[in-house]
Scaffold this motif. Structure first.
Motif, short mmCIF file in Angstrom:
data_model
loop_
_atom_site.label_atom_id
_atom_site.label_comp_id
_atom_site.label_asym_id
_atom_site.label_seq_id
_atom_site.Cartn_x
_atom_site.Cartn_y
_atom_site.Cartn_z
N VAL B 289 0.88 -1.17 0.00
CA VAL B 289 0.00 0.00 0.00
C VAL B 289 0.92 1.22 0.00
CG1 VAL B 289 -1.78 1.26 1.26
CG2 VAL B 289 -1.75 -1.25 1.30
N GLN B 290 0.82 2.03 -1.03
CA GLN B 290 1.74 3.16 -1.13
C GLN B 290 1.42 4.22 -0.08
OE1 GLN B 290 4.40 3.36 -2.83
NE2 GLN B 290 4.94 5.53 -2.70
N THR B 291 0.15 4.62 -0.02
CA THR B 291 -0.22 5.58 1.04
C THR B 291 -1.55 5.20 1.66
OG1 THR B 291 -1.57 7.08 -0.32
CG2 THR B 291 0.81 7.51 -0.26
N LEU B 292 -1.64 5.49 2.93
CA LEU B 292 -2.92 5.49 3.63
C LEU B 292 -3.37 6.93 3.64
CD1 LEU B 292 -1.78 3.15 6.51
CD2 LEU B 292 -3.48 2.56 4.78
N GLN B 293 -4.60 7.17 3.22
CA GLN B 293 -5.10 8.54 3.12
C GLN B 293 -6.04 8.84 4.29
OE1 GLN B 293 -4.40 10.92 0.69
NE2 GLN B 293 -2.88 9.59 -0.26
N HIS B 294 -5.93 10.03 4.82
CA HIS B 294 -6.65 10.49 6.03
C HIS B 294 -6.06 9.80 7.25
CE1 HIS B 294 -9.06 12.03 2.94
NE2 HIS B 294 -9.95 11.08 2.85
N VAL B 295 -6.23 8.50 7.31
CA VAL B 295 -5.55 7.67 8.31
C VAL B 295 -5.51 8.34 9.69
CG1 VAL B 295 -3.24 8.44 7.45
CG2 VAL B 295 -3.45 6.23 8.62
N LEU B 296 -6.70 8.80 10.10
CA LEU B 296 -6.76 9.64 11.30
C LEU B 296 -6.44 8.88 12.59
CD1 LEU B 296 -9.74 12.08 10.53
CD2 LEU B 296 -7.31 12.36 10.10
N THR B 310 4.66 1.82 4.38
CA THR B 310 3.53 2.56 3.81
C THR B 310 3.55 4.01 4.29
OG1 THR B 310 2.15 0.61 3.52
CG2 THR B 310 1.00 2.68 3.93
N GLY B 311 3.21 4.92 3.40
CA GLY B 311 3.15 6.33 3.78
C GLY B 311 1.79 6.67 4.35
N ALA B 312 1.73 7.78 5.06
CA ALA B 312 0.46 8.24 5.65
C ALA B 312 0.24 9.69 5.27
CB ALA B 312 0.50 8.08 7.17
N SER B 313 -0.94 9.96 4.70
CA SER B 313 -1.28 11.32 4.29
C SER B 313 -2.53 11.74 5.04
CB SER B 313 -1.51 11.36 2.78
OG SER B 313 -1.67 12.69 2.35
N THR B 314 -2.38 12.71 5.92
CA THR B 314 -3.45 12.98 6.88
C THR B 314 -3.90 14.44 6.85
OG1 THR B 314 -4.06 12.67 9.22
CG2 THR B 314 -1.85 13.48 8.79
N PHE B 315 -4.89 14.75 7.65
CA PHE B 315 -5.34 16.13 7.83
C PHE B 315 -4.59 16.75 9.01
CE2 PHE B 315 -9.61 14.41 6.26
CZ PHE B 315 -9.40 14.86 4.98
N SER B 316 -4.57 18.05 9.04
CA SER B 316 -3.92 18.72 10.16
C SER B 316 -4.74 18.59 11.44
CB SER B 316 -3.71 20.20 9.84
OG SER B 316 -4.96 20.80 9.51
N ASP B 317 -6.00 19.03 11.38
CA ASP B 317 -6.75 19.11 12.64
C ASP B 317 -8.25 18.85 12.47
OD1 ASP B 317 -7.41 21.40 11.27
OD2 ASP B 317 -6.84 22.81 12.84
N TRP B 318 -8.62 18.12 11.43
CA TRP B 318 -10.05 17.82 11.26
C TRP B 318 -10.46 16.69 12.20
CZ3 TRP B 318 -11.50 17.61 5.35
CH2 TRP B 318 -10.96 18.73 4.71
N TRP B 319 -11.65 16.81 12.72
CA TRP B 319 -12.13 15.71 13.55
C TRP B 319 -13.62 15.82 13.80
CZ3 TRP B 319 -13.45 15.56 19.08
CH2 TRP B 319 -13.60 16.84 19.66
N ALA B 320 -14.19 14.70 14.26
CA ALA B 320 -15.56 14.64 14.81
C ALA B 320 -16.67 14.81 13.78
CB ALA B 320 -15.75 15.65 15.94
N TYR B 321 -16.34 14.82 12.51
CA TYR B 321 -17.42 14.95 11.53
C TYR B 321 -18.10 13.62 11.27
CZ TYR B 321 -13.18 14.05 8.84
OH TYR B 321 -11.99 13.54 8.40
N LYS B 322 -17.49 12.54 11.75
CA LYS B 322 -18.17 11.25 11.76
C LYS B 322 -17.53 10.39 12.83
CE LYS B 322 -15.64 10.12 7.54
NZ LYS B 322 -15.72 9.41 6.27
N VAL B 323 -18.13 9.22 13.08
CA VAL B 323 -17.66 8.42 14.21
C VAL B 323 -16.19 8.03 14.03
CG1 VAL B 323 -17.91 6.23 15.43
CG2 VAL B 323 -19.94 7.56 14.83
N GLU B 324 -15.82 7.64 12.82
CA GLU B 324 -14.45 7.19 12.62
C GLU B 324 -13.44 8.34 12.68
OE1 GLU B 324 -14.70 5.11 8.90
OE2 GLU B 324 -15.00 6.92 7.72
#
Lengths: 447, 491
Positions: B289-296, B310-324
C-alpha cells in the motif's frame, strides 16, 4: 524558530492553598484570588502593558496594570515572557449541540418545521461535549451556541426562524453554570431563491424555473412578515390585557424580538439576500446582526448606514463565485472595516472553532489591522451581542475570561499556557491530548 | 465542486455567466499558452531565505533556474546574460507544495459509486484544465497534486498526479513519469453508513468485514487473471501459434498493475482496525500500500504502518465529523513521524489546499515537529509518497524548479504567496493578479451590458412576433445540502 521542544519554564507559585482536584475532571477549581504577574498584557482597552499584573477576584478582573498590588493569599502565576489576552469569543458555533455531525443521535442543532422561536440552545448544550475542552486549548473561553446554523457538512441554516442562540462560557459542570446569556439572539435564515435542489432519492440535482423559485421565496418572506406582525400584535394584546390572552409559546418567544430587545441573527451570504434582509429588518424594526456575509463587501455602504454588524464566515472558505478573486474572503474584513462596518469572525462550526485565530490572522495577512483582528475575536463579538459590558477586554469589573500564551494567539504555533474562565484556572487538557499522551507511550509494536 | 453548466437557451444571467467565465479563462490561457510555447526562461531568484528542506535554510541565497530545472543554489550567484532576475529580498522560497489528496480539476463528480469495485474508471479521463481551483490552489503555493477518485467503493477509480499548469490544456497537466494510482476506501464511506435512507439502493459491502472481502475477492480474481495472461504470454513467447488470448477485463487490468508494482494504492481509511486489515490483505497478495489517506487513527498503529513501508497522508486538525473521525487528533502527523512513517498533510478540498503551509505548521505546535519536519509534510514527504521525490519536494540542483515565494516564513498564518513557479515558469504572480483585477472587472461589466442588450433584443423580437417571452431559466446554482457526500464522501 520556535518549536514546542523549547518551551519556557513558567514557575507557578502557590502563595495560597490551591486545590486542583477539580481540574482532573476538566472543570474549574474552587474560587481563589489569582494574580498573573510580569506579563505583557493586551487589555484591548488601551496600549499593551509591558510588565503588568492582572488580579482576579471572585470571578472578575479586580485590577489590571503596572505596579498593581497582589492581595494576600492570592495564587501567583509568574508570567514573565508570556502574554495575557482576553479569551477568544467564537460567536457562531453549535457547541454542545452537536458532537459528531454525521450521527443524528448526537446532533441537536436543528428542529423540524420552520418557525421555532421558542427553542433555546442552552436547553441542549451538553457540558461534557469533547469539543469544549478542545476549543479551550485554542484559547476560546466563550461561544455563542447557535441553533439551526449548519456546521461542517452544511454551512446553511435551515429554519426560517431557528430558535434562540445562547452565549455560554466554555466551562461549567452544568449548562446553567455555563450560561452567559440564555436568550442572546433569535436565529433567522433568510430565504433564498433556490432554482436547484438536491434530490437524494435519485442523487441528482433538480432544477426549478426561476419564476417558481421566486414565488417560493416571496412566500417565505411573506410568512416571515406574517409571523413578525402576529408577534407584534400578540405583544400588544398581552401587554394591554395584562397577560390574559390565549397564550402561544412561539409568539411569546418573539416578544423581545419585536420590541427590539433581542437581536435577530440573520444568516445570508449573497448580496441580494443581504439587501433584502436588511430592508426587511428595517421595515419590521428588528435589530439585525448579519451572519455569513460572503458578499457583504458588495453592500458595505448599506450595512454601515443601517448599522448592521456582521459575523463573517471563515476567511479560509472557498470563494463563492468562479470569478471572485482567490483572496476575496480574506480581503473582505479589511474592506468592511474601512467602510465602517462592525465585524467579528465566527467558525460556524465546532471542530473548526479552534481555527478562529487562524481565520483572523489570514485577514491580517490581507490588509486588516492586527489590533482589529484581535478585537474581532474578542471585543467585537461581545459588542455585537451586547455583552461588552462583561466580556471582550481586560478591564476592572469584567468577567475574568482570559488566556496566558507564549505568543500571538492568532498564530498557528502559539500555545495557551493558562486559561481562566469566570476567574477560574481551567485546564486545556482534552481528549486529543490524552490520546496523544497514551499513544506517545505505546511500547514498540511486536513484530 | 459545482461546475457552472449553462445551456445556450439564453437567459440574461446564464449568458452572463458564460461570457464572463469564458473570457476570463480565455485571457489566462492566451497569456499562459504564449509563455508555454517558448522555452522556460533562465531565472535567477536572488537574496531570498531559501528553505531547501533537505539542506537546511540558506539566508540571502540565490537559486538559478534553467530549462525548468534548478541548476544552482547558493549565495552571490552570477546572473547569466539572458537571465530574468527575481529580487526576493526579505522573502522566503520553499519547494512547491504537493497535495497528496485532491479532487480539483475533475470534470463532474468524483465517485462512480454504483459498484463495489470501480477500478475500470479513470480520473485521468476527466481532467478539467479550466477548473478555477487550479489557479486558486496555485495561489496557495500548490504545484502538484494527487487527483483522486472518491471514496464510495472499497476499490475505487484510477488516479493521476498532476502539476498545476494553469492555462495549459488537460493533456499537459499530468506529472510526466509519475506512477498512476488507484483509490481504495475503507470504513464508513464504502459501507455507505452515513448516507443511507435517501432511497439509495443497498449495495455490498455494508460492514468493514465486507470491505475486506470485497478487496480480497477482487485481488483473488486479479491474481487468476494475471496468471492466465502470464501463461498465455509464456506460450506465445515459446512460439506456440493460434492461441486464443484471455479475455481483457478492464476492471482487473489496473489491479494486475497493482500486483506488478506499476500502480500505487492510495487507501482512504480512518480506524486502526481497518488500517491493519488492509496491510494484511496487501501482504497476502504481495503488494504494498503506497499511502494510507486520512488515516486519522494512524497514530495508534504507527509502528505497523512504518513496518509495512507505507506512507500516511493525513489532515492537520479535522475531527468529529463522523464516528471514525472522533478519535482524530492533531498530533497524528507528529506521532507517526516519530515512529518512522513518511507523513504528509493533505487537503481533500480546494479551499484547504490554499493554505497547506499553515496546516503543516500546526504539527510544530501539536507534537513538536521541527521547522524542517513540518515543511516536509507538504513537500518532500508527499513527493516520496507519489514516487516523484527525484523530481520535486526539495530545493536541490537537478530538481524541477517548482518553487513558491512567500513574503515571510511560510509556516505562519501571516505568510502570503507572492509567486508560484512550475518547471521554472511563473504560473502565479500576486502582483500581476492584483494589477489585473480592475481590467477583469471592466471586462465583466462590458459583458454584462452586452448580454443584457442581447436578452432585451430577443425579448423585443419575441414581443414583436406576438409571443410570450421565453420563461426565465434558473439563475441560481444551489449547493446540495449534503454536497460533501456528493463529492465522494471525500472525507
Amino acid at each position: 524558530m520556535k518549536t514546542s521542544g523549547m518551551r519556557m519554564r513558567v514557575p507557578v507559585l502557590f502563595a495560597g492553598c490551591l486545590c486542583v482536584a477539580g481540574m482532573a475532571f476538566g472543570q474549574t477549581v474552587p474560587a481563589t484570588d489569582t494574580a498573573i504577574t510580569h506579563a505583557k498584557i493586551f487589555t484591548l482597552a488601551g496600549a499593551p502593558i509591558e510588565d503588568g499584573t492582572v488580579v482576579i477576584h471572585d470571578g472578575k478582573i479586580a485590577a489590571v496594570g503596572e505596579g498593581v498590588s497582589i492581595p494576600a493569599g492570592a495564587k501567583v502565576i509568574d508570567a514573565k515572557g508570556l502574554q495575557v489576552y482576553p479569551g477568544l469569543f467564537d460567536p457562531i458555533t453549535q457547541m454542545g449541540l452537536s458532537e459528531i455531525s454525521a450521527v443524528r443521535a448526537t446532533v441537536d442543532t436543528t428542529e423540524t418545521g420552520s418557525f421555532n422561536p421558542d427553542l433555546v440552545a442552552a436547553t441542549a448544550v451538553l457540558p461534557s461535549s469533547a469539543h469544549i475542552p478542545v476549543a479551550r486549548a485554542a484559547g476560546i473561553t466563550e461561544v455563542l451556541a447557535v441553533p439551526a446554523s449548519g456546521g461542517f457538512d452544511s454551512s446553511r441554516a435551515t429554519n426560517l426562524i431557528g430558535g434562540q442562540a445562547s452565549a455560554i462560557h466554555l466551562a461549567g459542570w452544568t449548562a446553567p453554570e455555563m450560561l452567559i446569556r440564555k436568550n442572546a439572539a433569535m436565529v433567522m435564515d433568510w430565504p433564498q431563491i433556490e432554482t436547484q435542489s438536491f434530490d437524494f432519492s435519485t442523487f441528482s440535482r433538480k432544477e426549478k424555473p426561476f419564476s417558481d423559485a421566486k414565488k417560493d421565496y416571496d412566500k417565505a418572506v411573506d410568512q416571515l412578515a406574517n409571523w413578525i406582525e402576529a408577534s407584534r400584535h400578540y405583544a400588544q394584546v398581552t401587554a394591554a390585557s395584562g397577560g390574559i390572552y390565549d397564550r402561544d409559546v412561539k409568539l411569546e418567544a418573539m416578544i423581545p424580538v419585536v420590541r427590539g430587545e433581542m437581536p435577530v441573527l440573520v444568516f445570508a451570504d449573497k448580496a441580494r439576500d443581504i439587501r433584502n434582509a436588511v430592508e426587511f429588518c428595517q421595515k419590521q424594526n428588528l435589530k439585525m446582526i448579519l451572519a455569513g456575509g460572503s458578499e457583504a463587501w458588495k453592500v458595505k455602504d448599506l450595512l454601515r448606514s443601517k448599522s448592521v454588524p456582521v459575523i463573517l464566515r471563515p476567511t479560509l472558505e472557498y470563494p463563492r463565485e468562479e470569478d471572485d478573486a482567490y483572496d476575496r474572503l480574506m480581503t473582505q474584513p479589511a474592506e468592511l472595516l474601512a467602510a465602517g462596518v462592525k465585524i467579528a469572525f465566527g467558525s460556524f462550526d465546532n471542530s473548526f472553532s479552534r481555527r478562529l485565530g487562524q481565520q483572523a490572522a489570514n485577514a491580517v495577512a490581507h490588509g486588516m489591522a492586527y489590533d482589529d483582528a484581535l478585537k474581532a475575536v474578542t471585543l467585537y463579538p461581545a459588542q455585537i451581542l451586547g455583552l461588552d459590558g462583561e466580556l471582550g477586554t481586560l478591564e476592572t469589573g469584567k468577567i475574568a475570561n482570559l488566556i496566558v500564551t507564549d505568543g500571538d494567539p492568532l498564530e498557528l504555533t502559539t500555545e495557551v499556557r493558562f486559561l481562566f474562565i469566570k476567574g477560574q484556572l481551567t485546564p486545556t487538557d482534552n481528549k486529543q491530548k490524552d490520546l496523544y499522551e497514551k499513544y506517545l507511550h505505546r511500547p514498540a509494536a511486536t513484530k | 465542486m459545482n461546475r457552472r453548466r449553462v445551456s445556450l437557451g439564453v437567459t440574461v444571467i446564464a449568458l452572463l455567466g458564460l461570457l464572463a467565465g469564458a473570457s476570463g479563462v480565455a485571457r489566462e490561457k492566451e497569456a499562459k499558452a504564449g509563455a508555454a510555447a517558448n522555452p522556460a526562461p533562465v531565472l535567477l531568484i536572488r537574496h531570498a531565505t531559501i528553505l531547501t528542506v533537505t539542506h537546511g535554510t540558506l539566508e540571502n541565497g540565490d537559486i538559478l533556474v534553467k530549462d525548468g530545472k534548478i541548476v544552482a543554489v547558493g549565495s552571490g550567484l552570477k546572473a547569466p546574460a539572458d537571465a530574468q532576475v527575481i529580487d526576493a529580498s526579505g522573502q522566503f522560497v520553499m519547494p512547491g507544495i504537493i497535495d497528496c489528496h485532491s479532487h480539483i480539476a475533475i470534470d463532474g463528480d468524483v465517485n462512480e459509486g454504483s459498484v463495489s469495485v470501480s477500478s475500470m474508471v479513470n480520473i485521468a479521463d476527466v481532467l478539467n484544465s479550466d477548473d478555477p481551483a487550479i489557479y486558486r490552489d496555485l495561489a496557495g503555493g500548490v504545484t502538484a497534486a494527487n487527483i483522486l477518485h472518491g471514496s464510495a467503493n472499497p476499490i475505487g477509480g484510477q488516479t493521476i498526479v498532476i502539476k498545476l499548469r494553469w492555462g495549459q490544456p488537460a493533456a499537459k497537466l499530468p506529472f510526466e513519469g509519475a506512477l498512476p494510482g488507484i483509490k481504495f476506501a475503507l470504513g464508513e464511506n464504502p459501507k455507505h453508513s452515513n448516507f443511507g435512507g435517501f432511497g439509495l439502493p443497498e449495495r455490498y459491502p455494508a460492514t468493514r468485514m465486507g470491505v475486506e472481502e470485497t478487496i480480497r475477492g477482487a485481488f483473488t480474481e486479479a491474481r487468476d487473471y494475471k496468471k492466465s495472461w502470464d501463461d498465455y504470454n509464456k506460450r506465445v513467447a515459446a512460439g506456440e501459434k493460434n492461441l486464443i488470448p484471455p479475455r481483457r477485463d478492464l476492471k482487473l487490468d489496473p489491479l494486475v498493475e497493482v500486483l506488478e508494482g506499476k500502480r500505487y494504492v492510495h487507501a482512504h481509511c480512518y480506524r486502526e482496525d481497518e488500517i491493519l486489515m488492509l496491510l494484511r490483505v496487501a501482504k497476502e497478495f504481495g503488494f504494498r500500500v503506497q499511502t494510507l489517506q486520512h488515516v486519522l487513527e494512524g497514530y495508534k498503529v504507527a509502528d505497523e504502518i512504518a513496518a509495512a513501508g507505507t506512507g500516511a497522508s493525513t489532515f492537520s486538525d479535522w475531527w468529529a465529523y463522523k464516528v471514525e473521525a472522533y478519535e482524530a487528533i492533531p498530533y497524528n502527523a507528529a506521532l507517526m513521524t516519530r515512529r518512522g512513517v513518511v507523513v504528509s498533510v493533505n487537503s481533500d478540498d480546494a479551499a484547504e489546499a490554499m493554505h497547506l503551509n499553515q496546516e503543516a505548521a500546526k504539527s510544530m505546535r501539536y507534537g513538536g515537529l521541527t521547522h524542517d519536519e513540518a515543511l516536509k509534510l507538504v513537500t518532500l514527504n508527499p513527493a516520496i509518497q507519489l514516487g516523484v521525490e527525484k523530481r520535486v519536494g526539495s530545493i536541490e540542483v537537478g530538481k524541477d524548479a517548482d518553487l513558491v515565494i512567500y513574503n515571510r516564513d511560510p509556516l505562519s498564518a501571516y505568510a502570503v504567496v507572492q509567486k508560484t513557479l512550475i518547471d521554472g515558469r511563473v504560473y502565479f504572480d500576486r502582483e500581476k493578479d492584483l494589477a489585473g483585477r480592475a481590467a477583469l472587472e471592466q471586462e465583466k461589466k462590458e459583458l454584462l451590458a452586452k448580454a443584457r442588450k442581447i436578452a432585451e433584443k430577443k425579448a423585443d423580437e419575441k414581443k414583436a412576433e406576438g409571443k410570450k417571452p421565453e420563461e426565465k431559466k434558473p439563475e441560481e446554482k444551489a449547493k446540495p445540502p449534503q454536497d460533501r457526500i456528493d463529492e465522494g464522501g471525500a472525507r
